[in-house]
Design an enzyme around this catalytic site. Structure first.
Site, PDB file in Angstrom:
ATOM      1  N   HIS A   1      -8.235   6.482  -9.944  1.00 22.98           N
ATOM      2  CA  HIS A   1      -6.850   6.942 -10.105  1.00 22.98           C
ATOM      3  C   HIS A   1      -6.186   6.305 -11.329  1.00 22.98           C
ATOM      4  CE1 HIS A   1      -6.596   8.317  -5.600  1.00 22.98           C
ATOM      5  NE2 HIS A   1      -7.403   9.048  -6.336  1.00 22.98           N
TER       6      HIS A   1
ATOM      7  N   ASP B   1       0.855  -1.191   0.000  1.00 22.00           N
ATOM      8  CA  ASP B   1       0.000   0.000   0.000  1.00 22.00           C
ATOM      9  C   ASP B   1       0.890   1.240   0.000  1.00 22.00           C
ATOM     10  OD1 ASP B   1       0.813   0.331   2.634  1.00 22.00           O
ATOM     11  OD2 ASP B   1      -1.128  -0.115   3.519  1.00 22.00           O
ATOM     12  N   PHE B   2       0.331   2.401   0.237  1.00 27.54           N
ATOM     13  CA  PHE B   2       1.111   3.637   0.142  1.00 27.54           C
ATOM     14  C   PHE B   2       1.678   4.087   1.475  1.00 27.54           C
ATOM     15  CE2 PHE B   2      -1.300   3.522  -3.678  1.00 27.54           C
ATOM     16  CZ  PHE B   2      -0.465   4.096  -4.618  1.00 27.54           C
TER      17      PHE B   2
ATOM     18  N   GLN C   1      -9.395   3.185  -5.901  1.00 25.48           N
ATOM     19  CA  GLN C   1      -8.227   4.045  -6.149  1.00 25.48           C
ATOM     20  C   GLN C   1      -7.092   3.218  -6.746  1.00 25.48           C
ATOM     21  OE1 GLN C   1      -7.883   6.830  -2.346  1.00 25.48           O
ATOM     22  NE2 GLN C   1      -8.836   4.892  -1.896  1.00 25.48           N
TER      23      GLN C   1
HETATM   24  P1  OAD Z   1      -3.055   3.840   1.907  1.00 24.66           P
HETATM   25  O1  OAD Z   1      -1.732   3.182   1.946  1.00 24.66           O
HETATM   26  O2  OAD Z   1      -3.107   5.298   2.190  1.00 24.66           O
HETATM   27  O3  OAD Z   1      -4.067   3.141   2.912  1.00 24.66           O
HETATM   28  C1  OAD Z   1      -4.233   1.756   2.957  1.00 24.66           C
HETATM   29  C2  OAD Z   1      -5.093   1.426   4.155  1.00 24.66           C
HETATM   30  O4  OAD Z   1      -5.362   0.039   4.122  1.00 24.66           O
HETATM   31  C3  OAD Z   1      -4.412   1.716   5.496  1.00 24.66           C
HETATM   32  O5  OAD Z   1      -5.383   2.281   6.383  1.00 24.66           O
HETATM   33  C4  OAD Z   1      -3.963   0.332   5.966  1.00 24.66           C
HETATM   34  O6  OAD Z   1      -3.976   0.226   7.374  1.00 24.66           O
HETATM   35  C5  OAD Z   1      -5.032  -0.535   5.368  1.00 24.66           C
HETATM   36  N1  OAD Z   1      -4.614  -1.919   5.059  1.00 24.66           N
HETATM   37  C6  OAD Z   1      -3.460  -2.363   4.524  1.00 24.66           C
HETATM   38  N2  OAD Z   1      -3.492  -3.691   4.317  1.00 24.66           N
HETATM   39  C7  OAD Z   1      -4.714  -4.109   4.753  1.00 24.66           C
HETATM   40  C8  OAD Z   1      -5.371  -5.370   4.811  1.00 24.66           C
HETATM   41  N3  OAD Z   1      -4.812  -6.487   4.354  1.00 24.66           N
HETATM   42  N4  OAD Z   1      -6.621  -5.399   5.315  1.00 24.66           N
HETATM   43  C9  OAD Z   1      -7.240  -4.278   5.778  1.00 24.66           C
HETATM   44  N5  OAD Z   1      -6.666  -3.071   5.739  1.00 24.66           N
HETATM   45  C10 OAD Z   1      -5.436  -2.968   5.217  1.00 24.66           C
HETATM   46  O7  OAD Z   1      -3.674   3.507   0.465  1.00 24.66           O
HETATM   47  P2  OAD Z   1      -4.901   4.213  -0.260  1.00 24.66           P
HETATM   48  O8  OAD Z   1      -5.921   4.664   0.692  1.00 24.66           O
HETATM   49  O9  OAD Z   1      -5.317   3.325  -1.358  1.00 24.66           O
HETATM   50  O10 OAD Z   1      -3.013   8.027  -5.113  1.00 24.66           O
HETATM   51  O11 OAD Z   1      -4.159   5.471  -0.894  1.00 24.66           O
HETATM   52  C11 OAD Z   1      -4.902   6.364  -1.645  1.00 24.66           C
HETATM   53  C12 OAD Z   1      -4.084   7.047  -2.680  1.00 24.66           C
HETATM   54  O12 OAD Z   1      -2.898   7.587  -2.092  1.00 24.66           O
HETATM   55  C13 OAD Z   1      -3.516   6.132  -3.752  1.00 24.66           C
HETATM   56  O13 OAD Z   1      -4.462   5.797  -4.754  1.00 24.66           O
HETATM   57  C14 OAD Z   1      -2.423   6.976  -4.327  1.00 24.66           C
HETATM   58  C15 OAD Z   1      -1.809   7.540  -3.057  1.00 24.66           C
HETATM   59  O14 OAD Z   1      -1.340   8.811  -3.198  1.00 24.66           O
HETATM   60  C16 OAD Z   1      -2.253   8.719  -5.956  1.00 24.66           C
HETATM   61  O15 OAD Z   1      -1.109   8.393  -6.213  1.00 24.66           O
HETATM   62  C17 OAD Z   1      -2.946   9.888  -6.572  1.00 24.66           C
END
Ligand code: OAD
Length: 288
Positions: free
Chosen positions: A137, A43-44, A117
């Protein structure tokens, strides 16, 4: 029951009952990178996520800088290098239970829309119909010019990327890239075209996202007051994004339900509690 991290038993049971009796017919999914971590895609924002990895590798001053369009224009080779690894990784990935559950409910005709996203396209690999998916996205498997938005052939772009060459737009001469949305770029028109679906949902299932990024993070605010919002995430996300039409996401609110855990574990429990175990296994077996 009822503390953060544990769904209110009655609410959870009510949702299961509505699901298994097919009373929720306009389900929307609002998803992020957390649903793909079980497939091996980072993830990010987690401590070992893409922000931390790219900041360290390219010695950047802020965590999100790698995904800013200005950096891409000045150093397209960074993102091209990144694409080489990510593209191979994504190609070999299988959809997770969270993706397959979405496909499963699509097949049952209960899904109004999937807003994601994520750019990995695992929804499609899980059998979700393309026309129900909004890739807010963008997608890693289509190419275009970020400046004039002209489309390009992804296979041609990949050849350049793997030859360590930069591909430039014939029209505006800017470097081109896979059409994933960077900070400083507009969301695809398809996001705005499908936005109204969120106002017609009877249940929004929000999974694996920190909801940090605007405007995607406005979606949960536009769920009707009398509809369900189910949040499945490792941590409870909170903030301004839940505060417009509807009050802050609140486990105490009668139709907000937070289920803390790994998405795939929670999905398996939901499937089992709905009595869908065999049917879901059969569905999943088609996508192995
Ligand atoms: P994030 O990395 O911000 O958030 C991921 C979320 O998922 C976090 O709250 C983690 O705790 C949770 N998580 C991770 N693994 C998990 C699992 N197996 N089960 C349950 N929860 C889990 O990622 P996004 O929200 O997708 O955009 O990020 C949004 C945007 O930020 C992306 O699309 C990207 C980035 O900037 C752009 O680049 C424009």
């Amino acid at each position: 029951m009822g503390n953060d991290g544990e769904p209110h038993k009655n609410k959870y049971e009510e949702i299961i009952n509505l699901l298994k009796t097919n009373q929720l017919k306009n389900i929307t999914f609002i998803t992020g990178a957390g649903i793909s971590t079980a497939a091996g895609i980072p993830d990010f924002r987690s401590s070992n996520g893409l922000f931390a990895q790219t900041q360290k590798k390219y010695n950047l001053s802020n965590p999100a800088q790698f995904f800013q369009i200005g950096l891409f224009y000045s150093h397209p080779e960074y993102f091209y290098d990144f694409c080489k690894n990510v593209e191979k990784q994504i190609n070999s990935c299988k959809p997770t239970k969270a993706h397959l559950f979405q496909g499963f409910l699509c097949q049952k005709g209960l899904v109004r829309r999937i807003f994601t996203q994520n750019v990995d396209g695992l929804e499609i690999k899980a059998g979700c119909p393309k026309e129900l998916c909004t890739f807010a996205h963008g997608r890693i498997d289509v190419a275009g010019c970020p400046e004039c938005l002209r489309d390009y052939d992804i296979e041609e772009l990949k050849k350049k990327i793997y030859n360590d060459e930069i591909a430039y737009c014939e029209k505006c001469k800017k470097p081109i890239k896979p059409k994933v949305v960077f900070y400083g770029e507009y969301l695809p028109q398809s996001y705005f075209d499908s936005f109204a679906d969120i106002t017609k949902t009877d249940c929004a299932i929000i999974m694996g996202t920190s909801l940090e990024v605007y405007p995607f993070n406005r979606l949960p605010c536009n769920v009707p007051n009398d509809s369900w919002r189910v949040l499945i995430n490792l941590v409870k996300v909170s903030g301004a994004f839940f505060t417009t039409n509807r009050l802050k996401f609140d486990n105490e609110y009668k139709k907000d339900c937070f289920i803390q855990g790994y998405t795939d574990d929670v999905i398996q429990k939901i499937v089992d509690d709905c009595g869908w175990t065999n049917e879901f296994n059969e569905y999943c077996s088609k996508f192995k």
